[in-house]
Structure formats: structure tokens, C-alpha cells
Design a protein around this motif. Structure first.
Motif, short mmCIF file in Angstrom:
data_model
loop_
_atom_site.label_atom_id
_atom_site.label_comp_id
_atom_site.label_asym_id
_atom_site.label_seq_id
_atom_site.Cartn_x
_atom_site.Cartn_y
_atom_site.Cartn_z
N GLU A 29 0.83 -1.21 0.00
CA GLU A 29 0.00 0.00 0.00
C GLU A 29 0.85 1.25 0.00
OE1 GLU A 29 -3.36 0.16 2.73
OE2 GLU A 29 -3.29 -2.04 2.84
N VAL A 30 0.84 1.94 -1.15
CA VAL A 30 1.66 3.12 -1.37
C VAL A 30 0.78 4.21 -1.97
CG1 VAL A 30 3.75 4.00 -2.48
CG2 VAL A 30 3.55 1.56 -1.98
N SER A 31 0.95 5.45 -1.50
CA SER A 31 0.24 6.56 -2.11
C SER A 31 1.15 7.78 -2.12
CB SER A 31 -1.05 6.88 -1.33
OG SER A 31 -0.75 7.21 0.01
N GLY A 32 0.78 8.78 -2.90
CA GLY A 32 1.59 9.99 -2.94
C GLY A 32 1.50 10.70 -4.26
N THR A 33 2.47 11.59 -4.49
CA THR A 33 2.48 12.40 -5.70
C THR A 33 3.91 12.61 -6.19
OG1 THR A 33 2.58 14.42 -4.37
CG2 THR A 33 0.39 13.73 -5.13
N ILE A 34 4.02 12.74 -7.50
CA ILE A 34 5.29 13.17 -8.12
C ILE A 34 4.98 14.44 -8.88
CG2 ILE A 34 7.06 12.64 -9.84
CD1 ILE A 34 6.76 9.69 -9.15
N GLY A 35 5.66 15.52 -8.49
CA GLY A 35 5.47 16.79 -9.17
C GLY A 35 6.36 16.86 -10.41
N VAL A 36 5.84 17.48 -11.45
CA VAL A 36 6.56 17.54 -12.73
C VAL A 36 6.53 18.96 -13.27
CG1 VAL A 36 6.47 16.75 -15.13
CG2 VAL A 36 6.07 15.13 -13.30
N ASP A 37 7.65 19.37 -13.88
CA ASP A 37 7.70 20.63 -14.60
C ASP A 37 8.38 20.34 -15.92
OD1 ASP A 37 7.84 23.20 -15.50
OD2 ASP A 37 9.32 23.89 -14.04
N GLY A 38 7.61 20.35 -17.01
CA GLY A 38 8.15 19.99 -18.32
C GLY A 38 8.58 18.54 -18.32
N ASP A 39 9.88 18.31 -18.61
CA ASP A 39 10.36 16.93 -18.67
C ASP A 39 11.17 16.56 -17.42
OD1 ASP A 39 12.60 18.42 -19.08
OD2 ASP A 39 13.26 17.36 -20.88
N LYS A 40 11.00 17.36 -16.36
CA LYS A 40 11.72 17.10 -15.11
C LYS A 40 10.74 16.83 -13.98
CE LYS A 40 15.78 19.97 -16.03
NZ LYS A 40 16.62 21.05 -15.53
#
Length: 157
Positions: A29-40
Motif C-alpha cells: 500500500e503506497v500513495s503519494g504524488t510526483i510533481g513535474v515541470d516539463g520533462d523534469k
């Protein structure tokens, strides 16, 4: 940004003993977010439900959940919140790991690819569990190593 879910993310670990014997497992059980700006990627925030821990043996799973290791009842969540992500493609992610009720800064390398509508992250690194108060060593003649191998695989859309 992208959602990190139990479906698109694997969090795996391998613990080893002095003899070289190893035990593999992970968290379901894993949750969360990955923030992105363009290709990074710009941020990684993850929450793991420690009670979702699994391994190849029920007895080991139970042991890892008890007071010798994760103390699941007392510390049900393991969290990571990045403070900085450096580079693109081959990145270094730094942030606060809260495990076993203790917080410390860790830094680890990851391979990342961001395309339109998809982010992939693959990280392999070691965490010294004793820095988080997890000091159980098992048998004196064949102790469990302080450093645990971690692998994180994300393929999010």
C-alpha cells in the motif's frame, strides 16, 4: 503532477546478514504524488502503510512488523517528502524520511523519464535502518546488516 498508487508503484527491499543470506520483501500500500515541470520531476511525496509489508515467509513478515523492526502498531506510516530534486534523467532526490517514528534526511539517485502523460522512476539505494532507531541485529554470530537495499519503481500515467 502524477499520483503514486499501489497499482503503479513497487517499493521493494532486501535485507542481508553478515553471511550473505538475504530476505526480500516490500510494501503493497503506497500513495503519494510526483510533481513535474516539463520533462523534469520537481518533487516526490510518498506515504507507505507499513502494515502492508510482505515477504516470502509469514513468520518473517510478522517479525518485521513487530517491535524489533517497524513497530507497525505504534508507527503505522512511513513517509518520504522531497526537499530537492537535482538533474534530469539521472537525478538525485533529497528529502525527509520518517520511519519508525524518527525523521532523517536521505539522498538517493534515480533514473527518471517524463513524457506527455507518463512518468517513470527507478531508484535503487541503501538505507541505514539504525539511523531510524531500528537496531535489532538478530544472531550475534550472523548479524543483520544495518544497511537495507531499497528499490522503487514507478510507472504513472
Amino acid at each position: 503532477g502524477f499520483a503514486v498508487t499501489s497499482e503503479n508503484t513497487k517499493v521493494l527491499f532486501v535485507g542481508t546478514k553478515k553471511s550473505g543470506d538475504s530476505q526480500a520483501g516490500g510494501f503493497k500500500e503506497v500513495s503519494g504524488t510526483i510533481g513535474v515541470d516539463g520533462d523534469k520531476i520537481t518533487s516526490v511525496n510518498v506515504v507507505i502503510q507499513v502494515d502492508s509489508l510482505f515477504s516470502g515467509q509469514d513468520k518473517l513478515t510478522g517479525h518485521l512488523k513487530n517491535e524489533d523492526f517497524f513497530s507497525v502498531k505504534e508507527f503505522p506510516e512511513l513517509t518520504f517528502a522531497s526537499s530537492k530534486v537535482e538533474g534530469s534523467g539521472e537525478v538525485t532526490i533529497t528529502g525527509e524520511l520518517n520511519m519508525h517514528g524518527q525523521t532523517g534526511e536521505i539522498s538517493f539517485p534515480a533514473t527518471v523519464s517524463v513524457t506527455d502523460g507518463n512518468v517513470k522512476l527507478d531508484a535503487k539505494f541503501k538505507v541505514d535502518r539504525t539511523k531510524f532507531g531500528m537496531n535489532y541485529t538478530g544472531q550475534p554470530d550472523n548479524p543483520i546488516n544495518a544497511e537495507v537495499d531499497i528499490e522503487i519503481l514507478v510507472d504513472a500515467e
